[in-house]
Design a protein around this motif. Structure first.
Motif, PDB file in Angstrom:
ATOM      1  N   THR A   1       0.854  -1.190   0.000  1.00 20.61           N
ATOM      2  CA  THR A   1       0.000   0.000   0.000  1.00 20.61           C
ATOM      3  C   THR A   1       0.888   1.238   0.000  1.00 20.61           C
ATOM      4  N   VAL A   2       0.349   2.333  -0.514  1.00 20.41           N
ATOM      5  CA  VAL A   2       1.099   3.593  -0.621  1.00 20.41           C
ATOM      6  C   VAL A   2       0.474   4.602   0.343  1.00 20.41           C
ATOM      7  N   GLN A   3       1.308   5.156   1.248  1.00 21.53           N
ATOM      8  CA  GLN A   3       0.811   6.197   2.167  1.00 21.53           C
ATOM      9  C   GLN A   3       1.141   7.575   1.593  1.00 21.53           C
ATOM     10  N   ILE A   4       0.129   8.420   1.583  1.00 28.01           N
ATOM     11  CA  ILE A   4       0.268   9.755   1.000  1.00 28.01           C
ATOM     12  C   ILE A   4      -0.160  10.779   2.029  1.00 28.01           C
ATOM     13  N   GLN A   5       0.636  11.854   2.137  1.00 29.17           N
ATOM     14  CA  GLN A   5       0.245  12.978   2.993  1.00 29.17           C
ATOM     15  C   GLN A   5       0.005  14.172   2.069  1.00 29.17           C
ATOM     16  N   GLY A   6      -1.170  14.788   2.211  1.00 28.92           N
ATOM     17  CA  GLY A   6      -1.494  15.916   1.337  1.00 28.92           C
ATOM     18  C   GLY A   6      -2.117  17.046   2.113  1.00 28.92           C
ATOM     19  N   THR A   7      -2.686  17.991   1.402  1.00 29.89           N
ATOM     20  CA  THR A   7      -3.258  19.167   2.077  1.00 29.89           C
ATOM     21  C   THR A   7      -4.491  18.792   2.907  1.00 29.89           C
ATOM     22  N   LYS A   8      -5.126  17.664   2.563  1.00 27.89           N
ATOM     23  CA  LYS A   8      -6.336  17.271   3.316  1.00 27.89           C
ATOM     24  C   LYS A   8      -6.054  16.161   4.307  1.00 27.89           C
ATOM     25  N   GLY A   9      -4.795  15.890   4.629  1.00 26.90           N
ATOM     26  CA  GLY A   9      -4.448  14.840   5.590  1.00 26.90           C
ATOM     27  C   GLY A   9      -3.770  13.666   4.909  1.00 26.90           C
ATOM     28  N   THR A  10      -3.798  12.507   5.585  1.00 32.72           N
ATOM     29  CA  THR A  10      -3.108  11.339   5.033  1.00 32.72           C
ATOM     30  C   THR A  10      -4.129  10.348   4.482  1.00 32.72           C
ATOM     31  N   ARG A  11      -3.700   9.562   3.495  1.00 35.30           N
ATOM     32  CA  ARG A  11      -4.556   8.505   2.973  1.00 35.30           C
ATOM     33  C   ARG A  11      -3.688   7.342   2.508  1.00 35.30           C
ATOM     34  N   THR A  12      -4.316   6.181   2.417  1.00 38.98           N
ATOM     35  CA  THR A  12      -3.610   4.964   2.014  1.00 38.98           C
ATOM     36  C   THR A  12      -4.269   4.414   0.761  1.00 38.98           C
ATOM     37  N   ILE A  13      -3.440   4.112  -0.229  1.00 38.45           N
ATOM     38  CA  ILE A  13      -3.958   3.633  -1.526  1.00 38.45           C
ATOM     39  C   ILE A  13      -3.400   2.229  -1.783  1.00 38.45           C
ATOM     40  N   ALA A  14      -4.255   1.308  -2.177  1.00 36.90           N
ATOM     41  CA  ALA A  14      -3.778  -0.014  -2.589  1.00 36.90           C
ATOM     42  C   ALA A  14      -2.861   0.155  -3.799  1.00 36.90           C
ATOM     43  N   PHE A  15      -1.781  -0.626  -3.857  1.00 36.06           N
ATOM     44  CA  PHE A  15      -0.796  -0.416  -4.912  1.00 36.06           C
ATOM     45  C   PHE A  15      -1.431  -0.474  -6.306  1.00 36.06           C
ATOM     46  N   GLY A  16      -2.352  -1.393  -6.496  1.00 32.15           N
ATOM     47  CA  GLY A  16      -2.997  -1.553  -7.807  1.00 32.15           C
ATOM     48  C   GLY A  16      -3.830  -0.357  -8.237  1.00 32.15           C
ATOM     49  N   ASP A  17      -4.186   0.495  -7.270  1.00 38.16           N
ATOM     50  CA  ASP A  17      -5.000   1.682  -7.595  1.00 38.16           C
ATOM     51  C   ASP A  17      -4.162   2.944  -7.732  1.00 38.16           C
ATOM     52  N   PHE A  18      -2.859   2.848  -7.480  1.00 37.67           N
ATOM     53  CA  PHE A  18      -2.019   4.062  -7.460  1.00 37.67           C
ATOM     54  C   PHE A  18      -1.718   4.570  -8.877  1.00 37.67           C
ATOM     55  N   HIS A  19      -1.324   3.662  -9.776  1.00 34.47           N
ATOM     56  CA  HIS A  19      -1.055   4.058 -11.168  1.00 34.47           C
ATOM     57  C   HIS A  19      -2.342   3.957 -11.987  1.00 34.47           C
ATOM     58  N   LEU A  20      -2.481   4.836 -12.971  1.00 36.15           N
ATOM     59  CA  LEU A  20      -3.696   4.870 -13.796  1.00 36.15           C
ATOM     60  C   LEU A  20      -3.413   4.334 -15.203  1.00 36.15           C
ATOM     61  N   LEU A  21      -4.421   3.751 -15.812  1.00 37.40           N
ATOM     62  CA  LEU A  21      -4.318   3.377 -17.225  1.00 37.40           C
ATOM     63  C   LEU A  21      -4.335   4.660 -18.062  1.00 37.40           C
ATOM     64  N   PRO A  22      -3.734   4.654 -19.270  1.00 37.35           N
ATOM     65  CA  PRO A  22      -3.661   5.906 -20.028  1.00 37.35           C
ATOM     66  C   PRO A  22      -5.021   6.422 -20.496  1.00 37.35           C
ATOM     67  N   GLY A  23      -5.893   5.521 -20.966  1.00 37.88           N
ATOM     68  CA  GLY A  23      -7.201   5.958 -21.467  1.00 37.88           C
ATOM     69  C   GLY A  23      -7.042   7.151 -22.395  1.00 37.88           C
ATOM     70  N   SER A  24      -7.885   8.173 -22.198  1.00 43.75           N
ATOM     71  CA  SER A  24      -7.783   9.386 -23.028  1.00 43.75           C
ATOM     72  C   SER A  24      -6.981  10.479 -22.324  1.00 43.75           C
ATOM     73  N   THR A  25      -6.379  10.139 -21.146  1.00 38.01           N
ATOM     74  CA  THR A  25      -5.593  11.143 -20.395  1.00 38.01           C
ATOM     75  C   THR A  25      -4.224  10.571 -19.990  1.00 38.01           C
ATOM     76  N   PRO A  26      -3.391  10.239 -20.986  1.00 41.32           N
ATOM     77  CA  PRO A  26      -2.111   9.602 -20.629  1.00 41.32           C
ATOM     78  C   PRO A  26      -1.161  10.499 -19.838  1.00 41.32           C
ATOM     79  N   HIS A  27      -1.410  11.831 -19.845  1.00 37.81           N
ATOM     80  CA  HIS A  27      -0.556  12.730 -19.054  1.00 37.81           C
ATOM     81  C   HIS A  27      -0.837  12.562 -17.561  1.00 37.81           C
ATOM     82  N   ARG A  28      -1.927  11.895 -17.223  1.00 42.41           N
ATOM     83  CA  ARG A  28      -2.281  11.660 -15.825  1.00 42.41           C
ATOM     84  C   ARG A  28      -1.910  10.215 -15.485  1.00 42.41           C
ATOM     85  N   GLU A  29      -0.825  10.036 -14.721  1.00 38.55           N
ATOM     86  CA  GLU A  29      -0.261   8.690 -14.534  1.00 38.55           C
ATOM     87  C   GLU A  29      -0.587   8.058 -13.189  1.00 38.55           C
ATOM     88  N   THR A  30      -0.921   8.895 -12.200  1.00 33.75           N
ATOM     89  CA  THR A  30      -1.191   8.367 -10.858  1.00 33.75           C
ATOM     90  C   THR A  30      -2.361   9.152 -10.250  1.00 33.75           C
TER      91      THR A  30
END
Ligand code: FAD
Ligand code: SF4
Length: 333
Positions: free
Chosen positions: A181-210
């Motif tokens: 799992t990936v732990q992220i700290q951001g402006t709205k606090g911390t969150r945990t993301i399952a590894f499989g959900d962290f990277h995105l498929l390219p679809g129609s927005t390949p500039h958006r990778e995670t």
């Protein structure tokens, strides 16, 4: 290279606040964190990345590898790839991760590269790295010359009509198989993301990778407790034996009891637009005898949805053989 401001934030809160001023955390970000710099500085020299501010996060207290209360492992984002690969618990309990890291890049790069940076390394597609060429990932809407051009090393799984770039990481393939799992700290606090959900498929927005948003700092990766008696293997096939990215790779974590596979976690590298976990291969293995017929069936299942490009049809059979051989070798270990 363009001019930019180099900043050493005093703590994570200052780093996050500064990065939150960026218009995006994806391609074209005007503020970037820097770990080892082995991806970022490379791309800044090519003008593919042009941040106005670079935030050096190496002084933040994110460089520890610690046991969790349930006997898993918590890995700080600035831990060097080499330190992770040679950590005694990683070598003993998560050896697929150690093997994957040590088959990537070179000793010098692994000594610099961080865990957070490795998660966010960019594709090696030649058009992405050449600002004289169009590229939907670098400049949305300009097109994808790789589809009719040089695509031998690019993806056969997860591609779209907008981008067929491969995720080049070895470490991430092992992390996918280990269900990190990936732990992220951001402006709205911390969150945990399952590894499989962290990277995105390219679809129609390949500039958006995670899933990252402006200000998001990866702080840790967590590995679940190891599965007792599991067999680990990372097999990487490439054009030369070292200092080269995968054409196909397989991360395998198997548990076998009385000749039958009771648990399988499988991920493929070098073939997917993101680190490619294969639930199809896992289903084809679980409950089946650990033999060559089962292994080949799992490989067929893993590559069932493969879509080759003009130069990389060979990758389908290569990836199947890679996974079959990795399973055979792991089972015999
Ligand atoms: C010649 C060469 C060969 C290579 N061969 C291989 C190979 O065979 N296999 C392989 O897997 N890799 C390979 N690599 C890639 C290498 O593994 C990556 O460059 C490295 O892992 C990136 O880590 P870094 O800390 O240097 O990242 P950086 O360059 O510091 O950062 C990369 C990106 O991550 C962001 N970032 C960094 N840390 C954080 C954080 N904590 N939170 C949010 N964002 C963050 C940065 O802003 C940047 O966008 C190779 C690299 C080179 C240069
Ligand atoms: S495959 Fe992706 S990264 Fe490569 S040229 Fe096409 S859009 Fe750009």
């Amino acid at each position: 290279m363009h001019t930019f401001e180099f900043i050493r934030p005093a703590d994570s809160a200052a780093a996050i606040a500064a990065a939150a001023q960026s218009k995006t955390a994806q391609q074209d970000a005007d503020v970037r964190f820097m770990g080892g710099g082995t991806t970022l500085i490379d791309l800044m020299k090519l003008n593919v990345e042009t941040p106005k501010r670079v935030l050096d996060i190496n002084r933040l207290p994110l460089d520890k590898i610690e046991d969790t209360s349930d006997h898993g492992l918590r890995i700080g984002a600035t831990v060097r790839n080499s330190d992770l690969a040679y950590h005694p618990r990683v070598q003993r309990d998560y050896s697929v991760l150690s093997q994957a890291i040590l088959q990537g890049a070179s000793a010098q790069i692994r000594n610099m590269a961080t865990v957070g940076g490795n998660l966010l390394q960019r594709t090696r597609c030649v058009y992405f790295r050449d600002t004289t060429m169009p590229c939907n990932k670098r400049e949305p809407g300009t097109g994808c010359p790789a589809i009719t051009g040089h695509n031998r090393t690019l993806a056969i799984l997860g591609s779209s009509e907008h981008c067929i770039a491969t995720n080049p990481s070895d470490m991430c393939i092992a992390l996918a198989a280990l269900e990190a799992t990936v732990q992220i700290q951001g402006t709205k606090g911390t969150r945990t993301i399952a590894f499989g959900d962290f990277h995105l498929l390219p679809g129609s927005t390949p500039h958006r990778e995670t899933v990252l948003e402006p200000g998001d700092l990866i702080t840790h990766i967590t590995l679940p407790p190891p599965t007792a008696g599991s067999k680990h293997l990372y097999l990487k096939l490439r054009d030369r034996a070292s200092y080269e990215f995968a054409l196909a790779s397989a991360a395998v974590v198997l548990t076998i009891s009385s000749g039958n596979i009771t648990r399988a976690r499988i991920a493929l590298g070098g073939v997917g637009t993101k680190p490619w976990r294969s639930p199809e291969a896992e289903a084809a293995l679980t409950g089946k005898p650990a033999n060559d017929a089962t292994f080949r069936r799992a490989a067929e299942a893993a590559l069932q949805g493969a879509k080759p490009q003009s130069e990389n049809r060979f990758k389908i059979e290569l990836a199947k053989r890679c996974l079959t051989h990795a399973l055979r070798t792991a089972a015999a270990s």
